[in-house]
Design an enzyme around this catalytic site. Structure first.
Site, PDB file in Angstrom:
ATOM      1  N   LEU A 175     -36.959 -75.368  48.071  1.00 56.01           N
ATOM      2  CA  LEU A 175     -36.109 -74.593  49.176  1.00 56.01           C
ATOM      3  C   LEU A 175     -36.629 -73.256  49.360  1.00 56.01           C
ATOM      4  O   LEU A 175     -36.759 -72.956  50.487  1.00 56.01           O
ATOM      5  CB  LEU A 175     -34.784 -74.888  48.628  1.00 56.01           C
ATOM      6  CG  LEU A 175     -33.544 -73.813  49.362  1.00 56.01           C
ATOM      7  CD1 LEU A 175     -33.338 -74.434  50.707  1.00 56.01           C
ATOM      8  CD2 LEU A 175     -32.177 -73.978  48.695  1.00 56.01           C
ATOM      9  N   ASP A 176     -36.636 -72.710  48.270  1.00 50.12           N
ATOM     10  CA  ASP A 176     -36.849 -71.285  48.246  1.00 50.12           C
ATOM     11  C   ASP A 176     -37.717 -70.778  47.092  1.00 50.12           C
ATOM     12  O   ASP A 176     -36.892 -70.778  45.863  1.00 50.12           O
ATOM     13  CB  ASP A 176     -35.421 -70.187  48.313  1.00 50.12           C
ATOM     14  CG  ASP A 176     -36.075 -68.692  48.369  1.00 50.12           C
ATOM     15  OD1 ASP A 176     -37.155 -68.346  48.283  1.00 50.12           O
ATOM     16  OD2 ASP A 176     -34.962 -67.888  48.414  1.00 50.12           O
ATOM     17  N   PRO A 177     -38.926 -71.038  47.076  1.00 55.45           N
ATOM     18  CA  PRO A 177     -39.780 -71.220  48.194  1.00 55.45           C
ATOM     19  C   PRO A 177     -39.931 -72.768  48.981  1.00 55.45           C
ATOM     20  O   PRO A 177     -39.971 -73.718  48.133  1.00 55.45           O
ATOM     21  CB  PRO A 177     -41.177 -70.764  47.760  1.00 55.45           C
ATOM     22  CG  PRO A 177     -41.120 -71.221  46.374  1.00 55.45           C
ATOM     23  CD  PRO A 177     -39.857 -71.191  46.102  1.00 55.45           C
TER      24      PRO A 177
END
Length: 1048
Positions: free
Chosen positions: A711-713
């Site tokens: 997701l993040d990253p």
């Protein structure tokens, strides 16, 4: 005088339909063309009071408004213009619908020929991958689905049921696609909380087709709480829902989707044979329809998005729908988004309009009505759906078209044009180009007047006749010309009975010809020559004196696969390493590839020949692995210690791709093993320096190490690079890039003073709140000390979700993303922030000042006699009481103490901090465990205890990008937004967090892209290249994760 190539561009006022508000170029596109040295010297726009962009906006960017387009060498439109608008010696580009010799559009073609004009057809412009570049299919699917859901609410109301669908408007009623999607999401939220009436459930939407139209329709459908069901499970679903009703269930909290393909619609007449797609396309007469028996009896809504032609059995005939309705079929409506009148749904015999999109068909009485009351089913058949989202559709269309305008506006000789534009030119200077010289012959055949029993039928003119079905890449490879040359050169004749041109490079085209000759030998020669054209290495002959019909596939067999039998499903294996919550969604997605429904929504036809994936999940403890894989087919749990080299190498050697969801420190061990064994690797963690150093080794081994695929990253990279690359393609410069991401409790479960919960140990999250941060704001570099991070939080509202009261904290070093995304030298603002609900940072900052996050050993915690939480808290707050364990402290007292000590400046923040202290149990009279040696330990212990999710609570992930794009030499600045909103799911009492979904799914997608050879770059990669992010985002959305994009 020829006007071709004079650099003056005209934009037509659309006149075909009152609802046509689209434009081929928006004002921003015109500004770029006029001010970027593209060779376009002037743009003249015909005035229009209904165009989605007002005339004044075109004037502001330098366009001229005039009814007279005579100075223009290139004139652009969307639909066919009135004949009087065709001027001599000009070039025109629009959807002409002439290249199949469509009878109704031949006057337009004749006019263009007579005026010595040129004609470029958008439908014929394809990219390097062979796919159409200029199309509106996605928008038709989106608008059609929203319009139908609105009508569905009205229809159910007339039947006595109130549903959330009733609150929806038609697509054109919303100011943007994003606003329309937000309305559908609101309907979905109401369904998930309030449910649907049992009397209309299960509410099953059946989708036909697999192209852009179907993808657009499903994109809207997936905004509702949904489950996709395999066609073979529909009858079982009905039984299950009926049993729920009998056991007292009053409401159903989701809808169901089902994607059907040809094998769900027909079966071989020969019971000894199985369905074969190639054979069905060649010999549909060998198959019987089954849709009305196997699918329709369990269907509530048919969303028809497929191409169909008369040689195939109808999806539903008059008699079949009549029988179904007499037998109590739950079918309530048809969304015929293809608007195929008299086509696969025989009873859809008329089009409808945007302002009156439905008719009601009563199958029992075979009657049509224009209301929602009474018996029967509602039918939507609007033929101009994309214009309901005129702004977004025009922007999307112009983004592509504007890339070609420079060439088209300056072209005097089409031989100098790029190949994809040359091939789209039907007429040049009043003469049909060589690729389209088959059109007069097709017109001569008078296809629509030929019938099997007609007096003018070819069979009455030639002694020997046969029907030939040509299928394959007839038009994009222009093999139709060769076929007709063969027939005429041999002395034969033909009539065109039916014709369809595929809508993309991968799609098949069909032409049915009645071929005849007076000499049997001549006809045999024609058949042999056609066979050789289709199968250049084969000498077999298809002629047969008793045969009335043959089937040929043209084009190279090995390339289009039309004559090859389908290969059996390939087997592949993936090893997932880890034991956390993220592993389960990844394993579920991989195991469902090839056997579930979601992969059918992909735009790539090469996913037709899908693979079955076996998944091995390795964990340090066998019990953990078995718990994760329980109930997931094709997934096996094993005990695996990555520190045991022999076991690790053995497991990796047995698979094609490895996904490491282990702690980041373990990735390097797995990566080195993958390099030695030449196996691809995917991780969701940051690519650190140690991983980057393996780039050359990975390339030498011929493998890909795909990092930051979470997701993040992960999704944040992909959404950002899609926006940035699209802007750069349009010669735009990024002025500002801001990104926000956060994992939060869903609003209904944000039920504590911090409005925050942990799904894992809070140590990392609390420490992250003390990391320093750096970002760029309006050209100035801003540094935030870790001790002041909470104090730097700012209020935030996201336009598409104004109900969320949020704040953001700067997230570490944002400047590195300027280099990573290639915008460091152009963007004056680069900011990445962490999202929390508003008020979180004020409380955490106050708790920090009180000393609760101090990591040094605390004196009072060193004593053998353990203090109570209350005594410890009194010590931090400097409250002196002799009898601390017996003392009662009110919220007001703690609030006042916090203010007195100067830990907080305002009453409200102090009060919320006091509430938090009480909620966390920091005033309890129980002893602090011996494991807690510092205030930080105490805070983490209590937060893990009191701020965890219960089994019935859900989390939420929100990711939001905003990009400001500036176009040099013009005053236009555009703001593009992209948002992901995902909620945790509880199915059969088991919770899957939104965080696990949005990290695990991208990792699984990375593995699928490697398994299917979509990623061919080798070495250490991030998902920042189109090769990765384009198919990855398509799959992620197809799987049901919602992404919303909006441009202003």
């Amino acid at each position: 005088m020829k006007m071709f190539g004079n650099g003056v561009v005209g934009i037509l006022s659309e006149s075909v339909n009152k609802w046509e508000r689209r434009t081929p170029l928006t004002p921003s596109h015109c500004a770029r063309l006029l001010h970027h040295g593209t060779g376009v010297s002037k743009i003249i726009v015909q005035p229009s009071t209904k165009r989605i962009h007002h005339d004044a906006l075109y004037e502001e960017v330098g366009c001229e408004i005039s009814q007279d387009l005579s100075p223009c060498g290139l004139i652009l439109g969307i639909k066919q213009p009135d004949l009087e608008m065709i001027l001599p010696n000009r070039a025109y580009a629009f959807f002409s619908h002439t290249h199949k010799a469509q009878k109704e559009n031949m006057p337009l073609l004749d006019k263009i020929l007579a005026e010595r004009a040129s004609l470029y057809d958008y439908e014929l412009i394809v990219g390097e991958n062979g796919k159409r570049l200029l199309a509106f299919g996605n928008f038709a699917g989106r608008a059609g689905m929203i319009d139908f859901l609105r009508g569905l609410g009205q229809r159910y109301l007339s039947l006595g049921y109130s549903t959330p669908f009733l609150s929806l408007g038609s697509s054109y009623m919303y100011p943007s696609l994003a606003a329309a999607k937000a309305a559908v999401i609101s309907v979905g939220e109401e369904i998930s909380t309030q449910g649907l009436p049992l009397g209309i459930c299960p509410l099953v939407f059946v989708f036909t087709g697999s192209g852009n139209v179907c993808c657009g329709a499903q994109e809207i459908f997936k905004l509702l709480p949904h489950t996709f069901v395999d066609p073979s499970k529909l009858s079982e679903l009905h039984k299950t829902e009926t049993n729920q009703a009998r056991h007292g269930s009053k409401r159903i909290f989701q809808v169901y989707g089902c994607i059907v393909t040809a094998q769900d619609m027909v079966e071989p007449k020969d019971p000894m044979k199985v369905f074969d797609k190639v054979d069905y396309y060649a010999h549909p007469e060998h198959y019987n329809p089954i849709f009305h028996e196997k699918i329709a009896p369990y269907t509530s809504v048919i969303v028809n998005c497929m191409y169909w032609e008369k040689r195939f059995p109808p999806l539903l005939s008059y008699k079949q729908i009549q029988d179904l309705m007499r037998n109590g079929c739950p079918l309530v409506g048809i969304a015929d988004i293809t608007c195929d009148i008299g086509g696969s749904l025989e009873f859809v015999d008329r089009t409808t309009s945007i302002d009156s999109p439905f008719f009601r068909y009563d199958a029992i009485t075979d009657s049509y009505h224009q209301d929602m009351e009474g018996n029967g089913l509602i039918c939507l058949a609007v033929d101009i759906l994309p214009t309901e989202f005129a702004k977004e559709a025009s922007q999307y269309f112009g983004n592509v078209l504007s890339q070609f305008v420079t060439n088209l506006a300056s072209a005097t000789d089409i031989t100098n044009l790029p190949a994809h534009l040359r091939r789209a030119c039907i007429v040049h200077g009043g003469v049909l180009t060589s690729l389209y010289d088959y059109i007069p012959r097709m017109r001569k055949s008078d296809s629509e007047d030929v019938s099997e029993n007609s007096a003018n039928s070819l069979s009455n003119k030639s002694k020997y006749n046969t029907s030939v079905s040509l299928s394959g890449h007839l038009f994009d490879q222009f093999l139709i010309n060769e076929a007709l040359d063969i027939i005429e050169a041999a002395g034969g004749s033909f009539h065109l009975v039916n014709c369809h041109v595929g809508q993309s490079f991968d799609a098949i085209s069909y032409s049915e010809l009645e071929v005849g000759a007076d000499d049997k030998a001549v006809l045999d020669q024609i058949i042999d020559s056609l066979t050789s054209l289709a199968n250049p290495t084969e000498n077999n002959r298809f002629s047969n004196q008793n045969s009335s019909k043959i089937s040929l596939t043209l084009g190279k067999v090995q390339e289009n696969g039309m004559e090859k039998e389908s290969d059996p499903k390939k087997k592949a294996a993936v090893l997932i390493l880890g034991a956390g919550r993220v592993c389960q969604p990844a394993a579920q997605m991989l195991s469902s590839f090839g056997s579930s429904q979601w992969y059918k929504t992909l735009l790539e036809d090469d996913f037709e020949d899908q693979i079955d994936v076996d998944v091995i999940l390795g964990s340090l403890y066998l019990k953990d692995a078995e718990q994760i894989v329980e109930g997931i087919p094709n997934v096996t749990g094993i005990q695996l210690d990555v520190m045991d080299s022999a076991s690790l190498f053995k497991s990796i050697s047995q698979v094609d791709v490895v996904i490491s969801l282990l702690p980041p420190s373990c990735h390097i061990i797995v990566a080195n093993a993958c390099i030695e064994l030449r196996k691809h690797l995917v991780t969701a963690s940051y690519v650190d320096s140690s991983m980057s150093m393996l780039d050359d080794k990975a390339k030498d081994a011929g493998i890909t190490i795909l990092g930051e695929m979470g997701l993040d990253p992960g999704i944040d990279h992909m959404m950002a690079m899609k926006m940035i690359d699209e802007a750069h393609m349009q010669k735009g410069k990024i002025k500002s890039f801001t990104s926000y991401c956060g994992g939060l409790p869903s609003p209904e479960d944000a039920n504590n003073p911090l409005a925050y919960k942990f799904s894992w140990n809070p140590v990392g999250a609390i420490r992250a709140g003390r990391n320093p941060a750096t970002y760029k704001y309006h050209g100035e570099t801003v540094h935030i000390d870790g001790n002041n991070l909470y104090d730097s939080a700012t209020r935030l509202r996201i336009p598409d979700f104004p109900a969320f009261a949020l704040e953001c904290l700067p997230n570490r070093n944002s400047l590195i993303y300027g280099d990573l995304y290639g915008i460091g030298s152009e963007a004056t603002t680069i900011f990445r922030g962490t999202l929390r609900y508003e008020g979180f940072s004020e409380i955490m900052a106050t708790l920090s000042r009180i000393g609760l996050f101090n990591n040094e050993a605390h004196t009072i915690l060193k004593n053998e006699e353990r203090p109570t939480f209350r005594k410890f808290m009194f010590d931090l707050l400097k409250i002196v009481r002799k009898d601390t364990d017996g003392a009662l402290m009110r919220e007001e007292d703690i609030t006042e103490k916090i203010l007195t000590l100067g830990h907080c400046k305002d009453q409200r923040s102090a009060m919320m901090t006091a509430k938090t202290i009480i909620f966390l149990g920091l005033l309890d009279q129980t002893e602090i465990p011996a494991s807690c040696q510092s205030a930080f330990d105490v805070a983490c212990f209590r937060m893990e205890e009191r701020l965890s999710y219960s089994s019935t609570e859900k989390d939420m992930v929100l990711l939001h990008h905003e990009v400001e794009i500036e176009y040099p030499d013009s005053k236009i600045t555009e703001k593009h937004r992209a948002t992901l909103l995902e909620f945790g799911k509880i199915i059969d009492g088991k919770t899957t967090t939104a965080m696990a979904l949005t990290v695990g799914i991208p990792a699984a997608v990375g593995a699928l892209l490697l398994l299917t050879n979509k990623i061919q770059t080798r070495g250490v990669l991030r998902p920042i290249q189109p090769e990765v992010y384009t198919p990855a985002l398509d799959i992620i959305q197809a799987y049901g994760i919602k992404l919303i994009e909006k441009n202003e």
